[in-house]
Structure formats: structure tokens, C-alpha cells
Design an enzyme around this catalytic site. Sequence first.
Site, PDB file in Angstrom:
ATOM      1  N   ASP A  54     -23.571  54.425 -17.366  1.00 15.65           N
ATOM      2  CA  ASP A  54     -22.398  54.427 -18.238  1.00 15.65           C
ATOM      3  C   ASP A  54     -21.962  55.829 -18.670  1.00 15.65           C
ATOM      4  O   ASP A  54     -22.794  56.642 -19.089  1.00 15.65           O
ATOM      5  CB  ASP A  54     -22.684  53.644 -19.520  1.00 15.65           C
ATOM      6  CG  ASP A  54     -23.179  52.241 -19.284  1.00 15.65           C
ATOM      7  OD1 ASP A  54     -23.383  51.866 -18.118  1.00 15.65           O
ATOM      8  OD2 ASP A  54     -23.377  51.516 -20.279  1.00 15.65           O
ATOM      9  N   GLN A  70     -25.372  58.000 -19.362  1.00 13.39           N
ATOM     10  CA  GLN A  70     -26.698  57.413 -19.234  1.00 13.39           C
ATOM     11  C   GLN A  70     -27.395  58.040 -18.032  1.00 13.39           C
ATOM     12  O   GLN A  70     -26.888  57.965 -16.906  1.00 13.39           O
ATOM     13  CB  GLN A  70     -26.586  55.906 -19.073  1.00 13.39           C
ATOM     14  CG  GLN A  70     -26.128  55.190 -20.329  1.00 13.39           C
ATOM     15  CD  GLN A  70     -27.215  55.173 -21.395  1.00 13.39           C
ATOM     16  OE1 GLN A  70     -28.123  54.358 -21.362  1.00 13.39           O
ATOM     17  NE2 GLN A  70     -27.124  56.087 -22.349  1.00 13.39           N
ATOM     18  N   SER A 116     -26.318  53.421 -24.451  1.00 16.39           N
ATOM     19  CA  SER A 116     -24.921  53.855 -24.557  1.00 16.39           C
ATOM     20  C   SER A 116     -24.415  53.935 -25.989  1.00 16.39           C
ATOM     21  O   SER A 116     -24.910  53.267 -26.897  1.00 16.39           O
ATOM     22  CB  SER A 116     -24.023  52.916 -23.749  1.00 16.39           C
ATOM     23  OG  SER A 116     -24.178  53.141 -22.372  1.00 16.39           O
ATOM     24  N   ASP A 180     -24.127  49.382 -27.839  1.00 21.22           N
ATOM     25  CA  ASP A 180     -22.931  50.102 -27.388  1.00 21.22           C
ATOM     26  C   ASP A 180     -21.892  50.328 -28.491  1.00 21.22           C
ATOM     27  O   ASP A 180     -20.744  49.867 -28.392  1.00 21.22           O
ATOM     28  CB  ASP A 180     -22.270  49.361 -26.215  1.00 21.22           C
ATOM     29  CG  ASP A 180     -23.228  49.072 -25.076  1.00 21.22           C
ATOM     30  OD1 ASP A 180     -24.244  49.769 -24.979  1.00 21.22           O
ATOM     31  OD2 ASP A 180     -22.956  48.137 -24.292  1.00 21.22           O
TER      32      ASP A 180
END
EC number: 3.2.1.26
Length: 596
Positions: A54, A70, A116, A180
Site C-alpha cells: 500500500d 508498506q 497502513s 488504515d
Amino acid sequence: MARLGLAVCAASFHLFLLLASTSSLRRAPTEADTANHARRTAYHFQPAKNWQNDPNGPMYHNGMYHLFYQYNPHSALWDIGNLSWGHSVSGDLLNWAALDTALDPTSPFDANGCWSGSATILPGALPAILYTGIDASKEQVQNVAFAKNPSDPLLREWEKPAYNPVIALPADVPGDKFRDPSTAWLGRDGLWRIAVSAEVDGVASTLVYRSKDFVRWERNAAPLHASRAAGMVECPDLFPVAERGEDGLDTSANGAGGVRHVLKLSVMDTLQDYYMVGTYDDAADAFSPAEPERGDDCRSWRRLDYGHVYASKSFFDVRKNRRVLWAWANESDSQADDVARGWSGVQTFPRKMWLAKDGKQLLQWPIEEIKTLRRKRAGLWQGTRLGAGAVQEIVGVASSQADVEVVFKIPSLEEAERVDDPNRLLDPQKLCGEKGAAVRGGVGPFGLLVMASGDLHEHTAVFFRVFRHHDKYKLLMCTDLTKSSTRAGVYKPAYGGFVDMDIDDHKTISLRTLIDHSVVESFGGGGRACITARVYPEHVATSSSHLYVFNNGSDAVKVAKLEAWDLATATVNVVVGDHHGLVAPALELEPTRTTQ
């Protein structure tokens, strides 16, 4: 012509020192280096080695662009070791210098991985990161980190306060389904807000949290979005768009007039990104879709990209007053191939995004900086006619590293294929598989054959096809990978989506395709439909690739315009001897222009 500011000049000096240093992330390539692999991209973002997924926390600060991502510093595979935040900087979004990792799993609140999240610039120009930590108990919690020295243009050091996590796992959320955090935005009440993905009592939810100080967060009673059908959603992105024009808006922009909002969600069970345009009420923290008939199941929303991308992330580029999108394009061959290459995963080329005039869909287009990579140009005579079965090569460009723009003129729609059963139009990807480039049609298929061998045994077809249902025409866009490689064990689907435009009115359709070795990104209808694909042709090991324009419809089409450019190789996380492009260029490019 703009002048370089003091911050940019300081950043240039820092980058010069950086590139003179050594690191495992930024060393000069050798004969055996993984950067020399034939499938490595030339201008798409990827680290020098190992796994990435990500995109995280893109931002512009003190004259520099930052992209976090990531990153597995231990392996080209995701599950060997725990994830960190990779970190690279750029002055132009093309050329990148790799820094050491920004966040590593070194604390109890992220001991099993730094997952993330997003970056936000706080008052006082203090960059902050909110991210998901996998804690010592392997539960997902939300943490904060602050730039240790905000005046450092490279933001090389980050502090993770001991009071983390700032948002603990809620009692009604499973330990592995809470992650996230989004970029934060300020409501008109002065409170910060973020969106976080979660599964609440079995319902896929996008939660809203509010805070005065970016440390103590309270959850809103109602979610921003919830769906029992969709399964777990990830990487929420809520951002404003202007109702008119192409300019971007700061993430905190709101108001009754002239502003819409977009809610983007990544869905785990399909590994696709979906979005809906609507209105956002920050008093109630409620999102109202512009197309409520699409329902709560976000899998019926509009697709951000009909191809092989996931976990997209946008940011407001204050330098150029635009919203820019990144997305992860994973490999689609095997893990053994990842290990052999020594790397896995690229980011899509950054795209400018804005709202279409219909107020319902986003338009996406490669950022204008790509024009600075253009070198040798080739093309076709305007008005070139492509009869049934025509295949014409475009010579004079290095077609494995190119930017191609073509506009097709359709003289007549009379021979468009009729579809009596409307259910056949519900699944464009299936339709592309059934009606591939080799299947003769009426109006289409016509388009490009890219990454093609000289004998056409290998090629990737990017094309359009027109269907007719009753008195309405539907324009299908496909990227057909079935002939992209002769290798076994490679995922070779046909991707597809409908281009939401009135083809009967315009009778012209544009196609732009970026080719970068193993990445093919295509933009149809001025960015109304986008398809990203990963391709692995065998011929690249021994010969060059070719580029063709073709028509396999019974009706002729005309090429109103076709231009193709060689693209230079950018400096992407591997030092090759200079730092050109790593500071913001002084020359301003022309405004973005698109055609139908």
C-alpha cells in the site's frame, strides 16, 4: 517561469548529501543487481529491492514530495518478517531518493508490524502520521508519530510517543479487523476527524473518530458507511472535489456550494477499489451518495480502476493545486518469481483526479510531469483508415517504455453488435473475456497491441468495442492479457469496464496508454475509464517489443490522431550518478488537456 524557493534549494542540498551517502536501499546497481531485471519498471515507483504494497501518507512539505509505503526490509515476500514504512522523497514525483525506513515495528503497540495509515500537516507545519500497529498481542490499534525535526526537508526521523496507541481496539470489533486511518480533516467545529476501517458486529464499516488535539480520539456513534454484503473494507479515503474545474481542494475543504465529496473504499473480497461521489455533512459526520440507486454495497459503486490495482491513496498537492492518486499494482506471476527478482510490487504512475461535468464520476490522467520524460516521437498520418482486420505497426519508438496517445473516429455505429439480454452488460470483465481482441465484431474491437513480439505470438491488446441495447450504445474498454505471455503460471485475464460517455453523440474516443516493461496503464475517454495491468512477455529476454494499432471490426475506423513517445528512465530509488529531477523543476508545464 517560477523561481526555486529557499526551501527547495535547501532540499536540493540535502538531497545532494543524501545521494553521496550509502545504504542498502540506495546503492549503485551492478551487473547482478535486481534493478537490471528485464521486468523492472523505468518510471513507476518501486523500491530498489524487497516487497512493497500500500502507498501511505503521500504529502508535500518544505519543497519536497514524500511517499511512504508498506515495505518489508527483509524479503521480497509479504509474510517473511514484519512490515515497516518505507520512505522516499522527490522534487517532481518522477525521480525519487530512498531514505531509511520511517517507522519500524520496535514498540509494544506495533511489535508485529507498522501497517497502513496517512499523513497530516498539523498547525505549525508539524507533519504527523496516523498508522495501524499490530501490537504485541497481535491486535490492530491506531498509533501516532510526529516528525522529530519538521524543518528537515527530508523528514528523516519520526518519534512514536510512549502514550500510543491513541485509539485502542473497540470492544465490538475483532482484533484483526480495525485498520488504515485516513488523512485527517478539520470540521467547522474545529475538531479533527479521521476515517478508520472496521468490521463492527459482522458489518463492514467506515468509522469516524474526532479529536481536539490529535491524541485523544472519540468515535462517532454512526459510521460514515456500513454494508453487510461487502465484507471487510480497507484504506478509506474521504476527500473533497470541486464541482467545476480541475483544481484540487484541501482535504478539510467543505461548504454548501461548489464542493462535493468522494468516499473511496478498498474491498478485500474482490481486491478492487470503489468510489462514490456525494455530499458530506460534518455536523453529523454523514455521507450522502449522489447515486443512491447503487446501494450500500460498495461493490456496486464506480470502479476506480478496472484492472490490477488496490489500496489506493490520494493527497492534495498544494504546490500544483491538484489531487493526486497512487495505487498498488501487485505482481501477477508467482512468489518464486518475486524471490528470483528480489522485489515485488509497484505503484501506479501518479494521476491527477477531478470531478467530471456530470457530477458523478472522477476523471483520472497521468500527472503532467511525465511530459519531461518524453524523447523520440513517432505517429501516424491524421485520418489513417483502418479497415477490417488491419494491423499497422508504429515504428520509431522504444515500445517497452512509451507514452501513446490516440484518438479514434467512428464513421458509423450501424454495425454495433446488438445485445438483447441486458444481463450480459452487467459484467464488463466477463464480456471482455468472451469478446476478446481476436473475436471479430461490428464496431470494434479497435485499439492498440502493446508489448508485442514481432510475430504477435505475444501481445497485450487494449481496445474498445461498441454494443447496442435497444436504442442505446454502450462503449466497452478492455485490456486483454490472454496473449500477453507464453509462460505458464502467469495470471492472464481480460480486464474491462464501460466508458460512461455518449459515444453516439461524439463518435470519437481517446485512448492513452503508458507502457513500462511489466506495467501497462490505459486511460479511455479522457480518463473516464482506467485499466492497469501487469504483463510478463517472454520475448523481452531476447528481442525488443513492438507497438501496433489495429481494427478487428467489420466497419472501418479512422485514426484522427496518434502520437507515441519514447520515455526516458527516471531515477527511482537507485542512484545512477546524479540527482537531476529530485528538486522541484523551475519550468512550469502547460495545463492538463484531455479529449473525449
